[in-house]
Design an enzyme around this catalytic site. Sequence first.
Site, PDB file in Angstrom:
ATOM      1  N   ASP A  53     -14.654 -38.584 -32.756  1.00  0.00           N
ATOM      2  CA  ASP A  53     -14.785 -39.912 -32.177  1.00  0.00           C
ATOM      3  C   ASP A  53     -13.716 -40.193 -31.115  1.00  0.00           C
ATOM      4  O   ASP A  53     -13.024 -41.205 -31.157  1.00  0.00           O
ATOM      5  CB  ASP A  53     -14.715 -40.967 -33.304  1.00  0.00           C
ATOM      6  CG  ASP A  53     -15.283 -42.286 -32.796  1.00  0.00           C
ATOM      7  OD1 ASP A  53     -16.156 -42.227 -31.893  1.00  0.00           O
ATOM      8  OD2 ASP A  53     -14.836 -43.327 -33.268  1.00  0.00           O
ATOM      9  N   LYS A 469      -4.019   0.453   7.732  1.00  0.00           N
ATOM     10  CA  LYS A 469      -3.005  -0.133   6.842  1.00  0.00           C
ATOM     11  C   LYS A 469      -2.623  -1.474   7.457  1.00  0.00           C
ATOM     12  O   LYS A 469      -2.036  -1.530   8.534  1.00  0.00           O
ATOM     13  CB  LYS A 469      -1.793   0.793   6.753  1.00  0.00           C
ATOM     14  CG  LYS A 469      -0.633   0.235   5.930  1.00  0.00           C
ATOM     15  CD  LYS A 469       0.491   1.271   5.856  1.00  0.00           C
ATOM     16  CE  LYS A 469       1.768   0.720   5.255  1.00  0.00           C
ATOM     17  NZ  LYS A 469       2.884   1.688   5.390  1.00  0.00           N
ATOM     18  N   ASP A 471      -0.520  -4.564   7.414  1.00  0.00           N
ATOM     19  CA  ASP A 471       0.785  -4.958   6.872  1.00  0.00           C
ATOM     20  C   ASP A 471       1.043  -6.443   7.118  1.00  0.00           C
ATOM     21  O   ASP A 471       0.343  -7.103   7.903  1.00  0.00           O
ATOM     22  CB  ASP A 471       1.868  -4.100   7.553  1.00  0.00           C
ATOM     23  CG  ASP A 471       3.086  -3.880   6.676  1.00  0.00           C
ATOM     24  OD1 ASP A 471       3.302  -4.663   5.731  1.00  0.00           O
ATOM     25  OD2 ASP A 471       3.832  -2.930   6.970  1.00  0.00           O
ATOM     26  N   CYS A 519      -0.955  -4.287   2.679  1.00  0.00           N
ATOM     27  CA  CYS A 519       0.474  -4.007   2.518  1.00  0.00           C
ATOM     28  C   CYS A 519       1.221  -5.258   2.916  1.00  0.00           C
ATOM     29  O   CYS A 519       0.763  -6.018   3.773  1.00  0.00           O
ATOM     30  CB  CYS A 519       0.859  -2.839   3.439  1.00  0.00           C
ATOM     31  SG  CYS A 519       2.623  -2.479   3.496  1.00  0.00           S
ATOM     32  N   ASP A 541       7.436  -0.456  -1.119  1.00  0.00           N
ATOM     33  CA  ASP A 541       8.161   0.354  -0.136  1.00  0.00           C
ATOM     34  C   ASP A 541       9.095   1.338  -0.817  1.00  0.00           C
ATOM     35  O   ASP A 541       9.664   2.209  -0.163  1.00  0.00           O
ATOM     36  CB  ASP A 541       8.990  -0.548   0.792  1.00  0.00           C
ATOM     37  CG  ASP A 541       8.160  -1.063   1.953  1.00  0.00           C
ATOM     38  OD1 ASP A 541       7.015  -0.604   2.129  1.00  0.00           O
ATOM     39  OD2 ASP A 541       8.664  -1.934   2.695  1.00  0.00           O
TER      40      ASP A 541
HETATM   41  C1  GLA Z   1       6.559  -2.307   6.028  1.00  0.00           C
HETATM   42  C2  GLA Z   1       5.695  -1.372   5.213  1.00  0.00           C
HETATM   43  C3  GLA Z   1       6.145   0.046   5.413  1.00  0.00           C
HETATM   44  C4  GLA Z   1       6.078   0.391   6.876  1.00  0.00           C
HETATM   45  C5  GLA Z   1       6.896  -0.583   7.702  1.00  0.00           C
HETATM   46  C6  GLA Z   1       6.682  -0.381   9.181  1.00  0.00           C
HETATM   47  O1  GLA Z   1       7.848  -2.355   5.534  1.00  0.00           O
HETATM   48  O2  GLA Z   1       5.703  -1.721   3.872  1.00  0.00           O
HETATM   49  O3  GLA Z   1       5.349   0.932   4.653  1.00  0.00           O
HETATM   50  O4  GLA Z   1       4.727   0.363   7.294  1.00  0.00           O
HETATM   51  O5  GLA Z   1       6.557  -1.930   7.395  1.00  0.00           O
HETATM   52  O6  GLA Z   1       7.424  -1.261   9.920  1.00  0.00           O
END
Ligand code: GLA
Length: 737
Positions: A53, A469, A471, A519, A541
């Site tokens: 309720d 890649k 980034d 990345c 990294d």
């Molecule tokens: C970042 C990426 C690295 C590389 C550098 C290049 O730090 O994580 O793997 O690509 O940039 O400047």
Amino acid sequence: MPVTWRGATRELHLHNGRLSLVMAVLENGWLGQLHVGAPLDPAASYRHLGPTDFRGFSNRVDEPIGLAVPTAGSGDFRAPALVVESPDGSGVLDLVYQAHRIVAGKPDLDGLPSTYVEDAAEATTVEIDLADRIAGLRVTLSLTIFEDRPVIARSMRLANEGGGRLVVRTAMSASLDLPDGPWDLLTLSGAWARERRPHRAALLPGRRSVGSLRGATGHQQDPSLFLLRPGTDESHGDGFVVSLVYSGNFLAEAEVGPRGSTRTRIGLHPEGFAWTLEPGASFTSPEAVIAWSSDGLGGLSDALHGLFRERLARGFWRDRPRPVLLNSWEGVYFDFDHDRLVEMARAAADLGVELFVLDDGWFGERDDDTSSLGDWQVDRRKLPGGLGPLAADVEALGLRFGLWIEPEMVSPRSRLFEAHPDWAIGVPGRPRTESRQQLVLDLSRPAVVDHLEAAIAAILESASISYVKWDMNRNITEPYGASLPADRQGEFFHRYLLGTYELWRRLTSRFPEVLFESCAGGGGRFDPGMLAYAPQAWTSDDTDAIERLAIQWGASHLYPLSSMGAHVSAVPNHQVGRTTPLATRAAVAFFGVLGYELDPRALDDAERDEIRAQVAFYREHREVFQRGRFIRLRSPLGRDDAAWMVVAPDRRRAIAAHVQILQRPVPPPDRLRLRGLDPGLAYRVVPWPAPAGGGREPVRRGGDLLLAAGLGLEPEDPSTGAARGDFRARIWVLTAD
Ligand code: GLA
């Protein structure tokens, strides 16, 4: 039907035999949450688990009532999932159930990454409409239960159906009310180069949260949290994981209330967030996924690995074997020209590598990290013929060619910045904070997204490029959207993400066969949102094998090995200065998407032979590494050793690895108990690489024995004379007869 509506008690039950979520419309019309977790019988009523309720909190404030969408200011003084300001400035809501629809499959989420189905039979979605009459707000809560996974996906759509302006202040993607405690909270926290360390502690009364206000999820906190019953370990015990499919500012929080109830919420970080809804407008929250398991942390990881690999990642590369790559970064950094790159590629081809990736430094006049981001034209000083001839020369060696980009950024020293200084994020009239000598472009502006799409597409069309890649090396400071009015600046961060996702969407759909790896200075934006566009990410990294044990161990709590880029690099390691054996660097990188990140021209003959054998081994077992079941055996954190394994779906093949981090004298006898094998099968157990001198006959062991007693870890076999020492790795391949 995995969603059952019981009209008599007004209960909704999402169930699939692996988990249950039970909700009920309470007497005042609010949507209560009665149970989430272990699977329950869909035929029964659970209404007694909720309040009786319930007509609002009047005279029962602070009662730990489970609510599906808790709001603010009602007598439930815990943190709300939804705060929307009405035209009168109040944030009080009275969200009353209106209707629900049960639909097969899973609708797409507008402009946002999300999990999906390929066939409507894979999932069932219930959309529940709640409304606040005074504000004119309609909330559509969307819950999808997957047919064969212990997972529910949840998001929320807010629509202004009234005549006045609404402001969304908090819009959590998921909120879970658990009636009791105790729970342990586990989060994955870290920093650049040491991402995703698991941190676990018992929850105490009050709130504990992780989050980000950086404009990206960040290296610091993963947008996920685990709630585990105390004592839950890798393979036993009950727990939840809640994870946000998003890449920007987020909050993930657990709160223990005065009577021991536990609320978890995850979503856009409310701090600094405000989204205006004019009449007729709507807003969609990102998606959160919720998984439940009674098989410990490993069970939760299994659930997310499968979901993320199969129904979050998408496209051409989702199920395809990922190529073994060689990345130029740690090998030559900015110091290269056409001929040196082709020589590197030639040496890489000789190792069996399949993809050569040219990292940073190929555009503008970028000899270091102080210039040229935004100038996505080839640096003719280094590559006089451009990318086309370079890619052709690399492909002539039998390799594919890949390229690094960082589209969201601009260097103050660049032609792009000279032409469009106002495209960089900043508050007019105030200084802008630089980080790595760069600024962030305002992707909340459609013109910037259009420009970047054209610029990056032109590069990808200019040469035979199979891999990108992508980034993103800094976070957002001085957040301000120059194209947004003053009273809508609270929308900026989310609009940045929507623009970023739109750019990802356009480029990945224009270049569907390109393999994208995300990345952000390593793992600074490794999150479920990014996985919807890029099926793999550069995990960190930090390429040191010992650091990588911890980083990959942590990441594996959520992410499948097919999403984790892992490279063998040169020693002494560039991040920590440590020297580890080449075999150990590979043994760690095998448990991910293998790559090399060194100058292959600098290898001696013995190293070349060893790497050739590593690449061949990985390619032979790639299917198991990239698509098998990953099992954590021994944590590297706070121990002298670490171990993990992968098992093929049919359990007929498995590969286990053990790394001795530090060797101690007079070690106690030790055995590595395996998991995930078929106890009824017999396995041939073969160490890899084969011991020098041929070794002995392969041993045969029953799966039952390997599960119960495991593999002997006595220091090295005296017959092979192999040395003891720090940082030694051992690998075993187990194959069923
Ligand atoms: C970042 C990426 C690295 C590389 C550098 C290049 O730090 O994580 O793997 O690509 O940039 O400047």
